[in-house]
Motif scaffolding. Structure first.
Motif, PDB file in Angstrom:
ATOM      1  N   VAL A  17       0.836  -1.214   0.000  1.00 43.44           N
ATOM      2  CA  VAL A  17       0.000   0.000   0.000  1.00 43.44           C
ATOM      3  C   VAL A  17       0.869   1.263   0.000  1.00 43.44           C
ATOM      4  O   VAL A  17       0.423   2.323   0.417  1.00 43.44           O
ATOM      5  CB  VAL A  17      -0.979   0.009   1.203  1.00 43.44           C
ATOM      6  N   TYR A  18       2.115   1.123  -0.448  1.00 41.33           N
ATOM      7  CA  TYR A  18       3.072   2.236  -0.524  1.00 41.33           C
ATOM      8  C   TYR A  18       3.404   2.832   0.837  1.00 41.33           C
ATOM      9  O   TYR A  18       3.707   4.009   0.959  1.00 41.33           O
ATOM     10  CB  TYR A  18       2.582   3.316  -1.497  1.00 41.33           C
ATOM     11  N   PHE A  19       3.350   1.990   1.871  1.00 41.75           N
ATOM     12  CA  PHE A  19       3.631   2.468   3.220  1.00 41.75           C
ATOM     13  C   PHE A  19       5.067   2.955   3.354  1.00 41.75           C
ATOM     14  O   PHE A  19       5.313   4.018   3.926  1.00 41.75           O
ATOM     15  CB  PHE A  19       3.348   1.357   4.243  1.00 41.75           C
ATOM     16  N   ASP A  41       7.183 -11.088   8.018  1.00 44.42           N
ATOM     17  CA  ASP A  41       5.948 -11.411   8.749  1.00 44.42           C
ATOM     18  C   ASP A  41       4.802 -10.445   8.457  1.00 44.42           C
ATOM     19  O   ASP A  41       3.749 -10.510   9.085  1.00 44.42           O
ATOM     20  CB  ASP A  41       6.218 -11.486  10.249  1.00 44.42           C
ATOM     21  N   GLY A  42       5.001  -9.514   7.502  1.00 41.27           N
ATOM     22  CA  GLY A  42       3.928  -8.605   7.100  1.00 41.27           C
ATOM     23  C   GLY A  42       3.971  -7.245   7.779  1.00 41.27           C
ATOM     24  O   GLY A  42       3.215  -6.351   7.417  1.00 41.27           O
ATOM     25  N   ARG A  43       4.843  -7.084   8.757  1.00 39.46           N
ATOM     26  CA  ARG A  43       4.964  -5.786   9.422  1.00 39.46           C
ATOM     27  C   ARG A  43       5.948  -4.897   8.667  1.00 39.46           C
ATOM     28  O   ARG A  43       6.663  -5.345   7.791  1.00 39.46           O
ATOM     29  CB  ARG A  43       5.462  -5.955  10.861  1.00 39.46           C
ATOM     30  N   VAL A  44       5.971  -3.636   9.061  1.00 37.79           N
ATOM     31  CA  VAL A  44       6.962  -2.675   8.578  1.00 37.79           C
ATOM     32  C   VAL A  44       7.808  -2.274   9.777  1.00 37.79           C
ATOM     33  O   VAL A  44       7.282  -1.990  10.860  1.00 37.79           O
ATOM     34  CB  VAL A  44       6.280  -1.445   7.940  1.00 37.79           C
ATOM     35  N   GLU A  57       5.642  14.115  15.335  1.00 39.43           N
ATOM     36  CA  GLU A  57       4.716  14.250  14.210  1.00 39.43           C
ATOM     37  C   GLU A  57       4.713  12.984  13.346  1.00 39.43           C
ATOM     38  O   GLU A  57       3.651  12.505  12.947  1.00 39.43           O
ATOM     39  CB  GLU A  57       5.074  15.477  13.366  1.00 39.43           C
ATOM     40  N   LEU A  58       5.900  12.424  13.073  1.00 39.74           N
ATOM     41  CA  LEU A  58       5.932  11.180  12.299  1.00 39.74           C
ATOM     42  C   LEU A  58       5.308  10.038  13.087  1.00 39.74           C
ATOM     43  O   LEU A  58       4.600   9.202  12.509  1.00 39.74           O
ATOM     44  CB  LEU A  58       7.362  10.816  11.880  1.00 39.74           C
ATOM     45  N   THR A  59       5.510  10.013  14.391  1.00 43.73           N
ATOM     46  CA  THR A  59       4.891   8.985  15.224  1.00 43.73           C
ATOM     47  C   THR A  59       3.367   9.037  15.078  1.00 43.73           C
ATOM     48  O   THR A  59       2.718   8.010  14.901  1.00 43.73           O
ATOM     49  CB  THR A  59       5.294   9.170  16.703  1.00 43.73           C
ATOM     50  N   SER A  60       2.802  10.221  15.121  1.00 43.24           N
ATOM     51  CA  SER A  60       1.343  10.370  14.944  1.00 43.24           C
ATOM     52  C   SER A  60       0.916   9.910  13.564  1.00 43.24           C
ATOM     53  O   SER A  60      -0.106   9.219  13.419  1.00 43.24           O
ATOM     54  CB  SER A  60       0.931  11.824  15.157  1.00 43.24           C
ATOM     55  N   TRP A  61       1.684  10.279  12.538  1.00 39.43           N
ATOM     56  CA  TRP A  61       1.343   9.886  11.173  1.00 39.43           C
ATOM     57  C   TRP A  61       1.379   8.361  11.018  1.00 39.43           C
ATOM     58  O   TRP A  61       0.519   7.784  10.349  1.00 39.43           O
ATOM     59  CB  TRP A  61       2.299  10.549  10.176  1.00 39.43           C
ATOM     60  N   LEU A  62       2.349   7.706  11.643  1.00 37.64           N
ATOM     61  CA  LEU A  62       2.478   6.243  11.529  1.00 37.64           C
ATOM     62  C   LEU A  62       1.267   5.501  12.097  1.00 37.64           C
ATOM     63  O   LEU A  62       0.992   4.373  11.705  1.00 37.64           O
ATOM     64  CB  LEU A  62       3.749   5.764  12.239  1.00 37.64           C
ATOM     65  N   GLN A  63       0.530   6.123  12.990  1.00 45.92           N
ATOM     66  CA  GLN A  63      -0.661   5.491  13.555  1.00 45.92           C
ATOM     67  C   GLN A  63      -1.760   5.323  12.513  1.00 45.92           C
ATOM     68  O   GLN A  63      -2.651   4.490  12.672  1.00 45.92           O
ATOM     69  CB  GLN A  63      -1.171   6.293  14.746  1.00 45.92           C
ATOM     70  N   GLN A  64      -1.690   6.101  11.422  1.00 44.47           N
ATOM     71  CA  GLN A  64      -2.666   6.018  10.342  1.00 44.47           C
ATOM     72  C   GLN A  64      -2.039   5.505   9.057  1.00 44.47           C
ATOM     73  O   GLN A  64      -2.624   4.705   8.358  1.00 44.47           O
ATOM     74  CB  GLN A  64      -3.282   7.397  10.065  1.00 44.47           C
ATOM     75  N   GLY A  65      -0.859   6.020   8.735  1.00 44.07           N
ATOM     76  CA  GLY A  65      -0.189   5.656   7.492  1.00 44.07           C
ATOM     77  C   GLY A  65      -0.864   6.286   6.287  1.00 44.07           C
ATOM     78  O   GLY A  65      -1.725   7.159   6.423  1.00 44.07           O
ATOM     79  N   GLU A  67      -3.239   6.508   2.814  1.00 40.89           N
ATOM     80  CA  GLU A  67      -4.679   6.280   2.664  1.00 40.89           C
ATOM     81  C   GLU A  67      -5.072   4.810   2.569  1.00 40.89           C
ATOM     82  O   GLU A  67      -6.037   4.381   3.183  1.00 40.89           O
ATOM     83  CB  GLU A  67      -5.173   7.032   1.428  1.00 40.89           C
ATOM     84  N   ALA A  68      -4.343   4.003   1.809  1.00 34.80           N
ATOM     85  CA  ALA A  68      -4.719   2.602   1.591  1.00 34.80           C
ATOM     86  C   ALA A  68      -4.327   1.678   2.742  1.00 34.80           C
ATOM     87  O   ALA A  68      -4.755   0.532   2.795  1.00 34.80           O
ATOM     88  CB  ALA A  68      -4.109   2.092   0.290  1.00 34.80           C
ATOM     89  N   ALA A  69      -3.543   2.173   3.684  1.00 40.61           N
ATOM     90  CA  ALA A  69      -3.084   1.341   4.806  1.00 40.61           C
ATOM     91  C   ALA A  69      -4.175   1.200   5.865  1.00 40.61           C
ATOM     92  O   ALA A  69      -5.098   2.013   5.951  1.00 40.61           O
ATOM     93  CB  ALA A  69      -1.841   1.951   5.432  1.00 40.61           C
TER      94      ALA A  69
END
Length: 91
Positions: A17-19, A41-44, A57-65, A67-69
């Motif tokens: 999903v381009y994460f 195992d499917g994680r990033v 700020e990046l920590t907050s963004w990673l909680q959502q990722g 759009e397709a994530a």
């Protein structure tokens, strides 16, 4: 402001999903250093460091990722600074 480093894992629908690319774009926008990679195992896995406000700020963004994530879990721990320069997508 102090520099901090965080390392950890993002779980959910985070591969295909381009994460990684979206994470790198966010990190570069925030002037962070580090890397991101897919795990078997499917994680990033992600490591990033920089000014504390940008790291938060990046920590907050990673909680959502991107759009397709679909992030189901974010596990991050503070670490000693790694001294990396730039932000890369690891294969």
């Amino acid at each position: 402001m102090a520099r901090v480093c965080r390392h950890g894992y993002v779980s959910g629908r985070v591969q295909g999903v381009y994460f990684r690319q979206a994470t790198a774009a966010q990190a570069e926008r925030l002037d962070l250093d580090g890397w991101v990679r897919n795990l078997a195992d499917g994680r990033v896995e992600v490591l990033f460091e920089g000014e504390e406000a940008a790291v938060n700020e990046l920590t907050s963004w990673l909680q959502q990722g991107p759009e397709a994530a679909e992030v189901t879990a974010l596990e991050l721990q503070e670490q000693a600074l790694q001294g990396v320069a730039g932000f890369i997508v690891r294969r």
